[in-house]
Design a protein around this motif. Structure first.
Motif, PDB file in Angstrom:
ATOM      1  N   ILE A   1       0.841  -1.207   0.000  1.00  0.00           N
ATOM      2  CA  ILE A   1       0.000   0.000   0.000  1.00  0.00           C
ATOM      3  C   ILE A   1       0.869   1.248   0.000  1.00  0.00           C
ATOM      4  N   ARG A   2       1.928   1.207   0.792  1.00  0.00           N
ATOM      5  CA  ARG A   2       2.839   2.358   0.802  1.00  0.00           C
ATOM      6  C   ARG A   2       3.423   2.591  -0.581  1.00  0.00           C
ATOM      7  N   ARG A   3       3.782   1.501  -1.269  1.00  0.00           N
ATOM      8  CA  ARG A   3       4.353   1.638  -2.612  1.00  0.00           C
ATOM      9  C   ARG A   3       3.288   2.148  -3.592  1.00  0.00           C
ATOM     10  N   LEU A   4       2.038   1.622  -3.455  1.00  0.00           N
ATOM     11  CA  LEU A   4       0.975   2.125  -4.323  1.00  0.00           C
ATOM     12  C   LEU A   4       0.745   3.620  -4.108  1.00  0.00           C
ATOM     13  N   GLU A   5       0.736   4.045  -2.847  1.00  0.00           N
ATOM     14  CA  GLU A   5       0.549   5.466  -2.571  1.00  0.00           C
ATOM     15  C   GLU A   5       1.702   6.300  -3.130  1.00  0.00           C
ATOM     16  N   GLU A   6       2.917   5.708  -3.012  1.00  0.00           N
ATOM     17  CA  GLU A   6       4.085   6.417  -3.568  1.00  0.00           C
ATOM     18  C   GLU A   6       3.965   6.514  -5.085  1.00  0.00           C
TER      19      GLU A   6
ATOM     20  N   LYS B   1       2.692   9.405 -10.044  1.00  0.00           N
ATOM     21  CA  LYS B   1       1.828   9.534 -11.220  1.00  0.00           C
ATOM     22  C   LYS B   1       1.075  10.871 -11.208  1.00  0.00           C
ATOM     23  N   THR B   2       0.731  11.336 -10.050  1.00  0.00           N
ATOM     24  CA  THR B   2       0.069  12.644  -9.943  1.00  0.00           C
ATOM     25  C   THR B   2       1.000  13.760 -10.408  1.00  0.00           C
ATOM     26  N   GLN B   3       2.254  13.637 -10.026  1.00  0.00           N
ATOM     27  CA  GLN B   3       3.228  14.648 -10.459  1.00  0.00           C
ATOM     28  C   GLN B   3       3.430  14.568 -11.977  1.00  0.00           C
ATOM     29  N   ASP B   4       3.425  13.316 -12.481  1.00  0.00           N
ATOM     30  CA  ASP B   4       3.558  13.156 -13.943  1.00  0.00           C
ATOM     31  C   ASP B   4       2.369  13.783 -14.672  1.00  0.00           C
ATOM     32  N   VAL B   5       1.174  13.609 -14.133  1.00  0.00           N
ATOM     33  CA  VAL B   5      -0.013  14.210 -14.739  1.00  0.00           C
ATOM     34  C   VAL B   5       0.080  15.738 -14.697  1.00  0.00           C
TER      35      VAL B   5
ATOM     36  N   ALA C   1      -6.525   3.105 -12.115  1.00  0.00           N
ATOM     37  CA  ALA C   1      -6.194   1.705 -11.801  1.00  0.00           C
ATOM     38  C   ALA C   1      -5.483   1.603 -10.458  1.00  0.00           C
ATOM     39  N   LEU C   2      -4.563   2.567 -10.214  1.00  0.00           N
ATOM     40  CA  LEU C   2      -3.839   2.552  -8.938  1.00  0.00           C
ATOM     41  C   LEU C   2      -4.787   2.812  -7.769  1.00  0.00           C
ATOM     42  N   HIS C   3      -5.709   3.795  -7.956  1.00  0.00           N
ATOM     43  CA  HIS C   3      -6.680   4.068  -6.894  1.00  0.00           C
ATOM     44  C   HIS C   3      -7.544   2.840  -6.606  1.00  0.00           C
ATOM     45  N   GLN C   4      -7.973   2.202  -7.694  1.00  0.00           N
ATOM     46  CA  GLN C   4      -8.790   0.996  -7.517  1.00  0.00           C
ATOM     47  C   GLN C   4      -8.013  -0.095  -6.782  1.00  0.00           C
ATOM     48  N   LYS C   5      -6.764  -0.288  -7.229  1.00  0.00           N
ATOM     49  CA  LYS C   5      -5.938  -1.327  -6.592  1.00  0.00           C
ATOM     50  C   LYS C   5      -5.626  -0.960  -5.149  1.00  0.00           C
ATOM     51  N   LEU C   6      -5.411   0.367  -4.900  1.00  0.00           N
ATOM     52  CA  LEU C   6      -5.151   0.808  -3.528  1.00  0.00           C
ATOM     53  C   LEU C   6      -6.367   0.537  -2.644  1.00  0.00           C
ATOM     54  N   ALA C   7      -7.563   0.801  -3.189  1.00  0.00           N
ATOM     55  CA  ALA C   7      -8.781   0.515  -2.410  1.00  0.00           C
ATOM     56  C   ALA C   7      -8.902  -0.982  -2.134  1.00  0.00           C
ATOM     57  N   GLU C   8      -8.594  -1.777  -3.195  1.00  0.00           N
ATOM     58  CA  GLU C   8      -8.627  -3.230  -2.982  1.00  0.00           C
ATOM     59  C   GLU C   8      -7.601  -3.660  -1.942  1.00  0.00           C
ATOM     60  N   ALA C   9      -6.412  -3.039  -1.988  1.00  0.00           N
ATOM     61  CA  ALA C   9      -5.365  -3.397  -1.030  1.00  0.00           C
ATOM     62  C   ALA C   9      -5.786  -3.033   0.386  1.00  0.00           C
ATOM     63  N   ARG C  10      -6.407  -1.829   0.492  1.00  0.00           N
ATOM     64  CA  ARG C  10      -6.853  -1.424   1.828  1.00  0.00           C
ATOM     65  C   ARG C  10      -7.969  -2.339   2.336  1.00  0.00           C
ATOM     66  N   ASP C  11      -8.883  -2.723   1.425  1.00  0.00           N
ATOM     67  CA  ASP C  11      -9.928  -3.677   1.825  1.00  0.00           C
ATOM     68  C   ASP C  11      -9.297  -5.001   2.270  1.00  0.00           C
ATOM     69  N   ALA C  12      -8.300  -5.449   1.485  1.00  0.00           N
ATOM     70  CA  ALA C  12      -7.617  -6.703   1.848  1.00  0.00           C
ATOM     71  C   ALA C  12      -6.916  -6.562   3.192  1.00  0.00           C
TER      72      ALA C  12
END
Length: 430
Positions: free
Chosen positions: A297-302, A307-311, A351-362
């Protein structure tokens, strides 16, 4: 001339005188003959009566001796019967005491079984199961109750039989006492003779005394007393054997049930220990998985931040190039590339937000599972502690109660022995 006086009265003649003399002699002869006859008859009568008296006295002395012998035989028979019944009373009393001790000894196993059932009522949640241990403990309580009922019945029967034996002994003792008195009286009678003091005429000595019985009735009474005592002794012997058998059977049944209960308890404790070890292993793996998931999760947030900076960079480039002058504001390859980059980054972020939500749910699921594992581990530890207390309590059944000294105290259960780390952990959580 003098006159001769004549005695007045009848005068007899000489023939009369002779006749009278002959008559007197004849009468004397006749009287002597009659007297001789009487003397001969009297002598014969004396001889006959003397002989008859002697034989009557001899016969009666013989009868008295035989009667004394007969009564004495019955007295000796009663003596032996009294001795036998005293031995039987003592033996039955000892067996009754043994049954009472066995009955009293059943209180400790019953208390221990009830204590174990009460302790195991403190199990929590899923561990409150009707397992083989509980079934064996309930069966043990039933076995003890049945044994106590059977032993109590034997004690009551022994008490009743002791009363019957005492009653039979009382009858024998009274009969024996009466025979002793009769022997004393007959021996006194046998010792009497014409030179004995205190012999005298009695009023109506040939009367039949009140309460007299026939010889057959006398013998039948003694025989009945003897047979009654023997019957009660036989019943007592059978009761003693049945009581001893009941004591042995109840002890064997209780011991077999104790072994079965403790086997089930040890097996259940092994199952709990295996389940506890499995839960600890699952807890360790879950903790490792949580740590890895948190790192992910920490890596996904990182990555999301990057990616936000890239956008932002792509947005800034597009917005900046939108201020190109006149004909320079053309949709060139850069414009298309930046647009594609923005779309690509936005899709990546989604996709990252979705995966982060899934990771947090997990991760939340892992934490819930960890809580469940730790809760169940606590239940298992509590059950192990309770079953260990049951085993400690049941140690009293393996040794005499008066010799049992608990090895643990109420402050520290590990005061007198070393537990495995697993058991220490269980006790700390308890």
């Amino acid at each position: 001339m003098a006159t001769l006086s004549v005695k007045p009265g009848q005068r007899f003649t000489v023939p009369d005188w002779h006749t009278n003399s002959h008559l007197i002699s004849a009468d004397a002869e006749r009287q002597r003959s009659a007297s001789h006859q009487v003397r001969q008859e009297a002598q014969a009568l004396r001889n006959e009566t003397n002989n008859q008296t002697k034989w009557d006295e001899h016969d009666n002395c013989t009868r008295l001796a035989e009667r004394i012998s007969s009564v004495n035989r019955w007295k000796e028979t009663l003596d032996k019967c009294l001795a036998d019944i005293d031995v039987e009373i003592d033996a039955l009393a000892k067996v009754k005491e043994a049954a009472e001790r066995a009955l009293q000894a059943k209180n400790l196993p019953l208390d221990v079984s009830i204590e174990c059932l009460t302790l195991r009522e403190s199990r929590r949640a899923i561990d409150v199961v009707r397992d083989p241990v509980e079934e064996e403990l309930h069966k043990e309580v039933k076995v003890i109750d049945k044994a106590k009922r059977e032993l109590q019945q034997r004690v009551n029967e022994a008490f009743e039989q002791l009363c019957l034996l005492e009653e039979a002994r009382q009858q024998l003792s009274c009969d024996h006492q009466r025979k002793m008195e009769a022997l004393e009286i007959d021996r006194v009678c046998l010792s009497l003779n014409v030179n004995s003091p205190n012999i005298s005429f009695k009023v109506n000595p040939t009367r039949v005394p009140d309460g007299s019985t026939a010889l057959d009735e006398w013998e039948q009474n003694s025989q009945c007393n003897k047979e009654h005592a023997e019957a009660e002794m036989k019943a007592s012997t059978e009761l003693r054997e049945a009581t001893l058998l009941a004591i042995a059977q109840t002890n064997n049944e209780l011991e077999a049930q104790r072994v079965a209960t403790e086997f089930a308890l040890r097996k259940r404790m092994r199952d709990l220990e295996r389940a506890y070890d499995e839960l600890k292993w699952q807890e360790q793996n879950t903790l490792e998985e949580i740590a890895e998931m948190e790192e992910e999760i920490r890596r996904l947030e990182e990555d999301l931040r990057r990616k936000t900076q890239d956008v932002k960079v792509a947005h800034t480039r597009l917005e900046t190039r939108a201020y190109r002058p006149s004909m320079e504001l053309c949709r060139d390859q850069v414009q298309y590339g930046l647009t594609d980059e923005v779309h690509q980054l936005e899709g990546t972020i989604r996709a990252l937000h979705q995966k982060l939500a899934e990771a947090r749910d997990a991760l939340d699921a892992l934490y819930r599972q960890l809580h469940r594992i730790r809760t169940d581990t606590g239940h298992k530890a509590n059950s192990l502690v309770l079953d260990n207390k049951c085993m400690d309590s049941r140690r009293k059944l393996a040794v005499p109660a008066e010799k049992f000294v608990p090895e643990v105290n109420t402050l520290n259960r590990t005061a007198n022995r070393v537990l495995s780390p697993l058991r220490n952990g269980q006790l700390e959580r308890a």
